[in-house]
Structures are given as C-alpha cells and as structure tokens.
Design an enzyme around this catalytic site. Structure first.
Site, PDB file in Angstrom:
ATOM      1  N   TYR A 235      -8.163 -26.621  28.756  1.00 13.26           N
ATOM      2  CA  TYR A 235      -9.051 -25.926  29.684  1.00 13.26           C
ATOM      3  C   TYR A 235      -8.362 -24.696  30.267  1.00 13.26           C
ATOM      4  CZ  TYR A 235     -12.157 -25.193  33.697  1.00 13.26           C
ATOM      5  OH  TYR A 235     -13.016 -24.646  34.624  1.00 13.26           O
TER       6      TYR A 235
ATOM      7  N   SER B 157     -11.562 -19.312  35.811  1.00 14.40           N
ATOM      8  CA  SER B 157     -11.134 -20.413  36.671  1.00 14.40           C
ATOM      9  C   SER B 157      -9.839 -20.018  37.383  1.00 14.40           C
ATOM     10  CB  SER B 157     -10.889 -21.677  35.822  1.00 14.40           C
ATOM     11  OG  SER B 157     -10.166 -22.662  36.548  1.00 14.40           O
TER      12      SER B 157
END
Length: 260
Positions: free
Chosen positions: A163, A150
């Site tokens: 996350y 990400s």
C-alpha cells in the site's frame, strides 16, 4: 467578499465530475462535496447497489448525480466508463482516482498475490484513469484530475508495504503526468489523507495501533470524511486551483509534520 465571488472561485455549476471509488466512505464524501458545489457527479464503483445508494444520498442534499459501474483492475472497463460518461453527460471536466485496496502483514509474510492486487488497484488503475480521461480532457482543451494518495506516500507505516509503495508511486506519477499534461490545459494533483474511518483502516487498525497513530497526530483524532472536501474543491476548481498542478496536499491533522 460577496458570495458571487466565492461562487466564481469555487463553483462547479455546469461541470461533470467522475469519482472512481465514489461508492466508498471517503469517495462518497468527495462526491457529495462536488455535487454541493454544483457539479453533476458520476459515482463510479463496482457495486451497483452502493452506487445507487450514494446517488440517493446526493439527491437528498439537492445535488445531481448518476451511478456507473467500473472495475479498475481492467483497462477496458475504464475505457467503457469514459464512453458511458460522454454518451450520457456529453462531457467530462474532472476526475477523481479514488479506488484502492490494502493488505496488512509483516514484511516477510507479504504474498505476491496480495502485492500484485494492491499495486494493480492503487497504482496501475490510477495510471489508466489519468491516461484514458486525461487524453479526452486534453482533446477538449482542459480538465482536472485528482489522484488519492496517502500519508504513507511520505512516511513509512508498518505492515502496509505494498500500500505504501503504491501510494508513494501515485505521488510521483501525479508529478510526472502533471508535467506532461500542463501544456494541454489539464491539471493533475494528489490528495493525501491521513487517518480516516474508511473501510481499509477499520480492517487493519487494532487499539494498540490506533494509540500509536494518535500519539503521532498533533490533532489527536481521526479525520472526518467531509474534512477532505475543501482541499478537493480547491484542487479541482477551475478558478481557485487554476495555477496548481503537480502538487500533493496532505490532510492529516499534522501527522506528516510530526517529528520526535
């Protein structure tokens, strides 16, 4: 430049690709792209209904795909997925570790159970996928693994602490596993999407947050899932990506390049 040359460079005919998380929005786009490049795709996820739907979508595009169930929070389920793929397809050439979850909150409100759930699904499952499928690829003399990271692997984002930590660790894990498996003919890379209309983003992005993200994205828009396919095929393809391992490719509209 002939189409035959491009086929040799990027084509995946005769190869089998497993897409863990292939039932999601981004995973489905990657599965479709691999199928259109000629691979037989195993769409792996928790939901049989979503898996069947993705297989139908790929068939409508003229590709070959089958669905398989997997629970990435259980190592034995990933072991079972590999056995199933070998029993039904006879081989495995490529793996995408694309399953993931998110949890958004202020830092002092992060709950242990949410932290553990995110780390389990986003990091430990990637480790299991690399270990289980990587061992088989090494025994077979080659293969390619793509882990989904990400933009938060590189830059801090507010309210998604577990996350971001998990995705930063995915990049580090990718580098370490790539180094370990390179002598065995197995390449391991990471794909780092920016902001795309996936389920997780829809859950945590309110209008004010979207406005901030767009202000920090030079292309000033969200990505579209098919825009991840080109980088995926490059990183997984035997010829085009043959000397690429341990790399992280950002597909983010310039977000990670932005500085005030």
């Amino acid at each position: 430049m002939s189409s035959g040359y491009l086929e040799r460079l990027f084509g995946m005919s005769g190869q089998v690709a497993v897409v863990i998380g292939g039932t999601g929005v981004l995973g489905a786009a990657l599965a479709k792209g691999l199928a259109q490049a000629g691979a037989t795709v195993v769409v792996a996820g928790r939901s049989p209904e979503k898996g069947a739907a993705r297989v139908r979508e790929i068939a409508e595009l003229g590709g070959r795909a089958v669905a398989a169930q997997v629970d990435v929070t259980r190592r034995e389920s990933i072991d079972g997925l590999l056995r199933h793929v070998l029993q039904t397809q006879g081989r495995v050439d490529m793996l995408i570790n694309g399953a993931g979850v998110n949890s958004a909150s202020a830092y002092f409100e992060v709950k242990d159970e949410d932290w553990d759930r995110v780390i389990q699904s986003n990091l430990k499952a990637v480790h299991w996928g690399c270990q289980v499928f990587g061992r088989r690829m090494a025994e077979a003399g080659g293969g390619s693994i793509l882990n989904v990271a990400s933009v938060s692997s590189h830059l801090p984002l507010s309210r998604v602490f577990a996350y971001s930590a998990s995705k930063a660790a995915v990049v580090n894990l990718t580098q370490n596993v790539a180094r370990e498996l390179a002598p065995m003919g197995v390449r391991v890379n990471a794909l780092a999407p920016g902001f795309f209309p996936a389920e997780q983003n829809r859950k945590i992005l309110d209008p004010a947050r979207v406005e901030k993200i767009m202000a920090g994205t030079p292309m000033a828009r969200f990505g579209e899932p098919p825009e991840l396919v080109g980088a995926t095929i490059l990183l997984l393809s035997r010829a085009a990506g043959s000397f690429i391992t341990g790399a992280t490719y950002y597909v983010d509209g310039g977000f990670t390049a932005m500085r005030l």
